[in-house]
Design a protein around this motif. Structure first.
Motif, PDB file in Angstrom:
ATOM      1  N   UNK A  37     -34.916 -25.349   8.938  1.00 20.75           N
ATOM      2  CA  UNK A  37     -35.674 -26.721   9.258  1.00 20.75           C
ATOM      3  C   UNK A  37     -35.722 -26.883  10.690  1.00 20.75           C
ATOM      4  N   UNK A  38     -36.673 -27.033  11.230  1.00 25.75           N
ATOM      5  CA  UNK A  38     -37.119 -26.985  12.797  1.00 25.75           C
ATOM      6  C   UNK A  38     -37.906 -28.497  12.856  1.00 25.75           C
ATOM      7  N   UNK A  39     -37.435 -29.390  13.703  1.00 25.81           N
ATOM      8  CA  UNK A  39     -38.069 -30.562  13.881  1.00 25.81           C
ATOM      9  C   UNK A  39     -38.299 -31.301  12.399  1.00 25.81           C
ATOM     10  N   UNK A  40     -39.342 -31.700  11.883  1.00 27.52           N
ATOM     11  CA  UNK A  40     -39.757 -32.309  10.496  1.00 27.52           C
ATOM     12  C   UNK A  40     -40.141 -31.119   9.872  1.00 27.52           C
TER      13      UNK A  40
ATOM     14  N   UNK B 116     -33.148 -25.508  15.619  1.00 26.58           N
ATOM     15  CA  UNK B 116     -33.301 -25.308  14.143  1.00 26.58           C
ATOM     16  C   UNK B 116     -31.948 -25.084  13.489  1.00 26.58           C
TER      17      UNK B 116
ATOM     18  N   UNK C 163     -35.074 -43.170  12.537  1.00 27.03           N
ATOM     19  CA  UNK C 163     -35.347 -41.677  12.439  1.00 27.03           C
ATOM     20  C   UNK C 163     -34.524 -41.124  10.945  1.00 27.03           C
TER      21      UNK C 163
ATOM     22  N   UNK D 146     -36.434 -39.853   7.302  1.00 29.38           N
ATOM     23  CA  UNK D 146     -35.921 -38.358   6.898  1.00 29.38           C
ATOM     24  C   UNK D 146     -35.796 -38.363   5.452  1.00 29.38           C
TER      25      UNK D 146
ATOM     26  N   UNK E 170     -37.814 -36.710   2.474  1.00 33.42           N
ATOM     27  CA  UNK E 170     -37.203 -35.479   1.859  1.00 33.42           C
ATOM     28  C   UNK E 170     -36.542 -35.823   0.846  1.00 33.42           C
TER      29      UNK E 170
ATOM     30  N   UNK F  56     -27.353 -30.983  15.793  1.00 34.18           N
ATOM     31  CA  UNK F  56     -28.458 -31.822  16.448  1.00 34.18           C
ATOM     32  C   UNK F  56     -28.907 -33.211  15.358  1.00 34.18           C
TER      33      UNK F  56
ATOM     34  N   UNK G  63     -30.709 -32.765  12.937  1.00 37.64           N
ATOM     35  CA  UNK G  63     -31.812 -31.846  12.123  1.00 37.64           C
ATOM     36  C   UNK G  63     -30.967 -31.873  10.594  1.00 37.64           C
TER      37      UNK G  63
END
Ligand SMILES: Nc1nc2c(ncn2[C@@H]2O[C@H](COP(=O)(O)OP(=O)(O)O)[C@@H](O)[C@H]2O)c(=O)[nH]1
Ligand SMILES: [Mg+2]
Lengths: 415, 299
Positions: free
Chosen positions: A335-338, A395, B17, B21, B25, B166, B168
């Motif tokens: 998973x990298x950014x979105x 990521x 954010x 997400x 998802x 992060x 993520x």
């Protein structure tokens, strides 16, 4: 008032928890009921007074065993700034925890026990902080009370550690002699170290400039969601929702959508509070474009003059976090950014001995090991090198079967 | 270059954010809305994240039937104003169906909510539930991830959490498992009140100073049909406000004459006691009570 996120690094018993407790206590951010609970706990464990480290040890097992198991987040504010602390424990899972705490930090405090000087672990902490791109480092030489507040001890540690940080390429490194236990130079200036003329730890935390920590040069907007509500009154509304990860964008700007390469202009920058003429990282906004083009989650909107790379293969540093080691040719999700894509680790290029920084060949990466790998992805990744842009260079690696997060990755570059 | 964002702007953007997400998802999310101040802030954040569209999830409240009437009235009104769907599931219903055994009518229903909540998650097949918990509230919460994984029994395993790197977020779950998602993780009580003031958010009247009959039981308890003065207990009528709104049988108000969000901000700045320490009798029973409840699947 702005927000500074920092993490503390140190080996077991270097005084991380005590330091955080001291900061919160002296900054008047510990509440009376918390103090009373800590007093009761200290007494139960046969001590007297207040053990400030108990503040961050939140789980039952931690209090019983007097250890820290997991990253704990703490909050305090002074009239100048709001702070978020990630307190990371220093036992065997250290790398995993420190990487987690470091990933969102503007600053790391590396604790060094004045009696022991710069140890292998201190170097390891500085290396991880640097690898994770933390812009500011404070080396807090702790337990100065146990070396008679000696300037000579402090200076020799400073010389040692400076040399190492220079070797790493760390730019902003500051040194402060402290006693977390007694409070010297934490919030109050120490009368016992008149030879130290620098700022206290809290003054330093309040004063450090962080505006430049975020990349405001390169506009990167990973699309999170496409919003086309089709409600009466707004039949044609089509907005791209997301957070500006770096840079700024203005209404009217030329943009390009990657990886497709379609071009358009920004029509409106929409927010709940009205349209904006300009927006910058890390704002969450909804972008509307002049042209109707095909855009979906995982695409990135950028300025055409300094685009990121689109790569199907890239080199990256991986911090491995799973009990199951990484084997070359292993298949994962990243998973990298979105954008989430299937990926295969083509090759482990080398492993880093985080104690000596020496690199060497490796056939696998075990938990808490760090190495450089070559990764191939099914769909191109729109990315920058992590050192240029934390948000578009980071990521995570996910095991498709267990759904666990098994590694943190930092893109170094594409061929 | 524009001025740096304030801490509230940064927290707001982070929460938006997170919500987006989840919307992108997760297949079937819900937002747990109690009518309390944290969930009121979450609703504003959801408006900021998804307007002009509708929320991509329903609101859900687990009603203990021990709530303050002002809060329930507010809950229904706010959901109607927003035009969003509100699901209510009832602890009393779980008791009537024998899912929960009670000893007496007036005991605290905080712990019982877990059963009703987990049943509802299963009933609707939710794979993600937004909660308004904050890490500054309590020691066990301080260790919890923003995306907090729950196994098929709804349980939290604090020693085996996914690393959260992060921003993520790993949202993946197998069927039957779910995520609790806490967009306000990094907010403090102070941030919440500053945001309520900035956004001019309406909150139930009991958050502001008012006169109320109380009895002293190691803390002021509001007199209600659940808390009747015992022989020898003195009923006092004093100016109070609530810092949290929970089960009426165990939620204590604090003495205060703060009648506006701004006045509460000033009081919060000077407060020497944490929100839960001041107001929740159930958290005092043992140092680990929140952790134990959370492990079982509590909010
Ligand atoms: N003398 C002295 N002891 C300290 C100092 N800082 C921490 N300690 C002690 O070192 C021990 C370990 O501290 P702790 O904060 O738990 O370390 P952590 O494992 O890094 O979190 C405790 O007994 C502390 O009281 C200091 O500045 N001086
Ligand atoms: Mg500790």
């Amino acid at each position: 008032m702005d927000l500074l996120r920092f993490t503390t690094a140190g080996s077991v018993d270097d005084g991380k928890s005590t330091l955080i407790g001291r900061l919160l206590y002296d900054a008047k951010s510990i509440f009376e009921d918390q103090l009373q609970a800590m007093e009761r706990s200290t007494e139960r464990r046969g001590g007297t007074g207040v053990d400030l480290s108990l503040l961050t040890d939140g789980l039952q097992a931690e209090r019983e065993q007097g250890i820290t198991i997991d990253v704990a987040y703490r909050y305090f504010a002074t009239p100048k700034r709001k702070f978020i602390i990630a307190d990371t424990p220093g036992h065997e899972q250290y790398t995993r925890n420190m990487v987690t705490g470091a990933s969102t930090a503007n600053l790391a405090i590396v604790l060094i026990d004045a009696r022991k000087g710069v140890l292998t672990q201190s170097r390891r902490h500085a290396y991880i902080a640097h690898l994770l791109g933390i812009p500011h480092l404070i080396a807090a030489i702790n337990k100065m009370d146990l070396v008679d507040y000696s300037e000579a001890v402090y200076q020799s540690i400073q010389t040692d550690f400076s040399a190492f940080c220079q070797q790493l390429g760390a730019r902003d490194v500051r040194f402060i002699p402290i006693s977390a236990l007694h409070g010297d130079n934490v919030v109050e200036k120490s009368a016992r170290m008149p030879w130290y003329t620098g700022d206290t730890l809290l003054d330093t935390l309040e004063g450090i400039h962080i505006q430049h920590d975020i990349n405001l040069r390169d506009f990167r907007f990973p699309v999170q969601l496409v919003c086309s509500p089709q409600i009466s009154g707004l039949p044609d509304f089509r907005g791209y929702m997301g957070r500006i990860e770096s840079g700024c964008v203005r209404a009217g700007d030329d943009i390009v959508v990657l990886p497709s390469g379609h071009r358009s202009h920004i029509k409106d920058i929409v927010t709940y509070d009205g349209n904006l003429s300009v927006a910058c990282a890390p704002q969450s906004v909804t972008l509307m474009l002049e042209d109707h083009i095909d855009i979906s989650r995982g695409d990135m909107i950028v300025h055409p003059e300094n685009p990121p790379r689109s790569a199907r293969e890239f080199h990256a540093m991986l911090c491995w976090m799973s009990e199951q080691p990484l084997h070359p040719r292993g298949k994962y999700l990243i998973k990298h950014t979105t954008h989430t894509a299937k990926a295969v680790v083509q090759e482990i290029e080398h492993k880093v001995d985080i104690n000596t920084l020496a690199t060497g060949p490796a056939s696998e990466l075990k938990m808490n090991e760090i190495g450089r790998v070559l990764i191939k992805v099914q769909r191109p990744v729109v990315c920058d090198a992590y050192r240029d842009n934390r948000a578009s260079g980071a990521f995570i690696v996910i095991d498709e079967h267990t759904n666990n997060t098994v590694a943190a990755g930092m893109i170094e570059g594409a061929d | 270059m524009p001025a740096p964002l304030s801490h509230l702007d940064v927290l707001e953007s982070e929460a938006i954010h997170i919500m987006r997400e989840v919307a992108a998802e997760c297949k079937n999310p819900a937002l747990l809305f109690s009518g309390g101040k944290d969930s009121i802030v979450m609703l504003r954040l959801a408006e900021k994240a998804f307007r002009p569209g509708r929320f991509p999830f329903p609101l859900m409240h687990v009603d203990t039937e021990h709530n303050f009437p002002e809060v329930i009235a507010f809950r229904d009104r706010r959901a109607a104003e927003l035009g969003e769907r509100l699901i209510v599931r009832s602890v009393q219903d779980s008791i009537d169906r024998g899912r929960i055994k009670i000893r007496h009518e007036n005991e605290s229903r905080n712990v019982m909510q877990t059963v009703t909540l987990l049943d509802a998650i299963q009933e609707f097949g939710f794979d993600a539930c937004f909660g308004g918990a904050r890490r500054d509230e309590e020691k066990a919460r301080a260790k919890e991830r923003i995306f907090s994984f729950r196994d098929e029994f709804g349980q939290w395993d604090p020693k085996n959490q996914r690393p959260e790197l992060w921003d993520l977020y790993n949202t993946r779950v197998h069927p039957g498992e779910h995520m609790r998602v806490f967009p306000l993780s990094n907010w403090t009580e102070m941030d919440i009140w500053q945001y309520i003031a900035r956004e001019k958010l309406e909150v139930p009247s009991i958050y502001y100073a008012h006169r109320r009959d109380v009895v002293w039981r190691g803390g002021w308890l509001p007199v209600s049909h659940l808390v009747q003065p015992k022989a020898g207990e003195e009923v006092k009528n004093i100016m109070v406000r609530f810092r949290t709104v929970g089960d009426m049988s165990c939620t204590c108000p604090v003495e205060s004459d703060a009648a506006t969000a701004e006045a509460i901000i000033l009081e919060t700045a000077g407060s020497r006691i944490t929100e839960r320490g001041a107001t929740r009798m159930d958290d005092r029973t043992s140092e680990a009570s929140m952790e134990l409840r959370k492990r079982e699947g509590y909010f």
